[in-house]
Motif scaffolding. Structure first.
Motif, PDB file in Angstrom:
ATOM      1  N   ILE A  70       0.834  -1.203   0.000  1.00 12.31           N
ATOM      2  CA  ILE A  70       0.000   0.000   0.000  1.00 12.31           C
ATOM      3  C   ILE A  70       0.870   1.255   0.000  1.00 12.31           C
ATOM      4  N   ILE A  71       1.905   1.271   0.803  1.00 11.05           N
ATOM      5  CA  ILE A  71       2.793   2.442   0.852  1.00 11.05           C
ATOM      6  C   ILE A  71       3.465   2.672  -0.502  1.00 11.05           C
ATOM      7  N   GLU A  72       3.921   1.599  -1.145  1.00  7.97           N
ATOM      8  CA  GLU A  72       4.548   1.737  -2.464  1.00  7.97           C
ATOM      9  C   GLU A  72       3.562   2.279  -3.488  1.00  7.97           C
ATOM     10  N   ALA A  73       2.335   1.799  -3.451  1.00  6.04           N
ATOM     11  CA  ALA A  73       1.312   2.290  -4.380  1.00  6.04           C
ATOM     12  C   ALA A  73       1.016   3.770  -4.129  1.00  6.04           C
ATOM     13  N   MET A  74       0.980   4.167  -2.866  1.00  6.11           N
ATOM     14  CA  MET A  74       0.731   5.574  -2.543  1.00  6.11           C
ATOM     15  C   MET A  74       1.872   6.459  -3.029  1.00  6.11           C
ATOM     16  N   ASN A  99       1.494   7.219  -6.521  1.00  2.00           N
ATOM     17  CA  ASN A  99       0.210   7.858  -6.816  1.00  2.00           C
ATOM     18  C   ASN A  99      -0.735   6.940  -7.578  1.00  2.00           C
ATOM     19  N   ARG A 100      -0.705   5.673  -7.221  1.00  2.00           N
ATOM     20  CA  ARG A 100      -1.597   4.699  -7.849  1.00  2.00           C
ATOM     21  C   ARG A 100      -2.866   4.578  -7.027  1.00  2.00           C
ATOM     22  N   GLN A 101      -3.958   4.267  -7.696  1.00  2.00           N
ATOM     23  CA  GLN A 101      -5.243   4.103  -7.019  1.00  2.00           C
ATOM     24  C   GLN A 101      -5.295   2.726  -6.369  1.00  2.00           C
ATOM     25  N   ILE A 102      -5.829   2.691  -5.149  1.00  2.00           N
ATOM     26  CA  ILE A 102      -5.922   1.437  -4.402  1.00  2.00           C
ATOM     27  C   ILE A 102      -7.389   1.180  -4.093  1.00  2.00           C
ATOM     28  N   GLU A 103      -7.809  -0.036  -4.308  1.00  2.00           N
ATOM     29  CA  GLU A 103      -9.177  -0.416  -3.938  1.00  2.00           C
ATOM     30  C   GLU A 103      -9.094  -1.450  -2.823  1.00  2.00           C
ATOM     31  N   LEU A 104      -9.721  -1.135  -1.707  1.00  2.00           N
ATOM     32  CA  LEU A 104      -9.714  -2.027  -0.556  1.00  2.00           C
ATOM     33  C   LEU A 104     -11.132  -2.456  -0.222  1.00  2.00           C
ATOM     34  N   THR A 105     -11.257  -3.668   0.204  1.00  2.00           N
ATOM     35  CA  THR A 105     -12.523  -4.156   0.729  1.00  2.00           C
ATOM     36  C   THR A 105     -12.300  -4.459   2.201  1.00  2.00           C
TER      37      THR A 105
END
Length: 145
Positions: A123-127, A130-136
Motif C-alpha cells: 500500500i505504501i509503495e502504491a501511494m 500515486n496509484r489508485q488502491i481499492e480495498l474491501t
C-alpha cells in the motif's frame, strides 16, 4: 541487563512522562520504584540521563527540563512527533503493561496488527507512485458469552 529490558525501560520512561505531562525526577523515581520493571530501588539521576539520551537517539523524542517551573520534565516535541510515532509509542507502552502484568497475561487477547508486513508495504509503495488502491474492508464482531 538484557537489551530488551533496557528497551522496555525506555518505553516506560516515555509513557510515564507522556501521561504525566510534566513530572519531577522525584515523582518519576517514585513511580519507577512501584513499577514491576524495577527491583524496588529508586532511579538514579545517571540512569535517567542515560535513558533520556537513548530515547532521543532511538525515538527522536526530546525529554526536556523546565527549570523555571520546579525542575519538571516533559516531552518537548510532542506536537511534532506525528501519528505514526504516537501509535508506535502507544503500542510499545501496551506491550510493556502486559509484560509487567505476569499474573494476568493469559487473560489478555490482542487483535492482530492491521495490514501487517507485506500488505502495508504494498500500500505504501502504491501511494508513493500515486496509484489508485481499492480495498474491501470487513468488520467482524464477536460477542462475549
Amino acid at each position: 541487563m538484557r537489551s530488551s529490558d533496557i528497551f522496555r525501560e525506555y518505553v516506560w520512561l516515555v509513557k510515564t512522562i507522556w501521561q504525566a505531562g510534566k513530572i519531577t525526577l522525584e515523582d518519576l523515581s517514585g513511580r519507577w520504584e512501584r513499577s514491576e520493571l524495577n527491583n524496588g530501588s529508586p532511579m538514579p539521576r545517571s540512569t535517567f540521563n542515560r535513558h533520556r539520551s537513548a530515547v532521543q537517539e532511538i525515538f527522536g523524542i526530546d525529554i526536556e527540563c523546565d527549570r523555571s517551573n520546579g525542575n519538571v520534565y516533559y516531552i518537548a516535541n510532542a506536537d511534532s512527533l506525528g501519528s505514526v510515532m504516537n501509535w508506535m509509542v502507544s503500542l510499545l507502552a501496551v506491550n510493556n503493561m502486559i509484560t509487567e502484568s505476569h499474573s494476568i497475561q493469559n487473560r489478555i487477547l490482542l487483535e492482530p496488527v492491521p495490514f501487517a508486513g507485506d500488505t502495508l508495504q504494498t500500500i505504501i509503495e502504491a501511494m508513493k507512485e500515486n496509484r489508485q488502491i481499492e480495498l474491501t474492508y470487513r468488520y467482524c464482531f464477536f460477542e462475549c458469552v
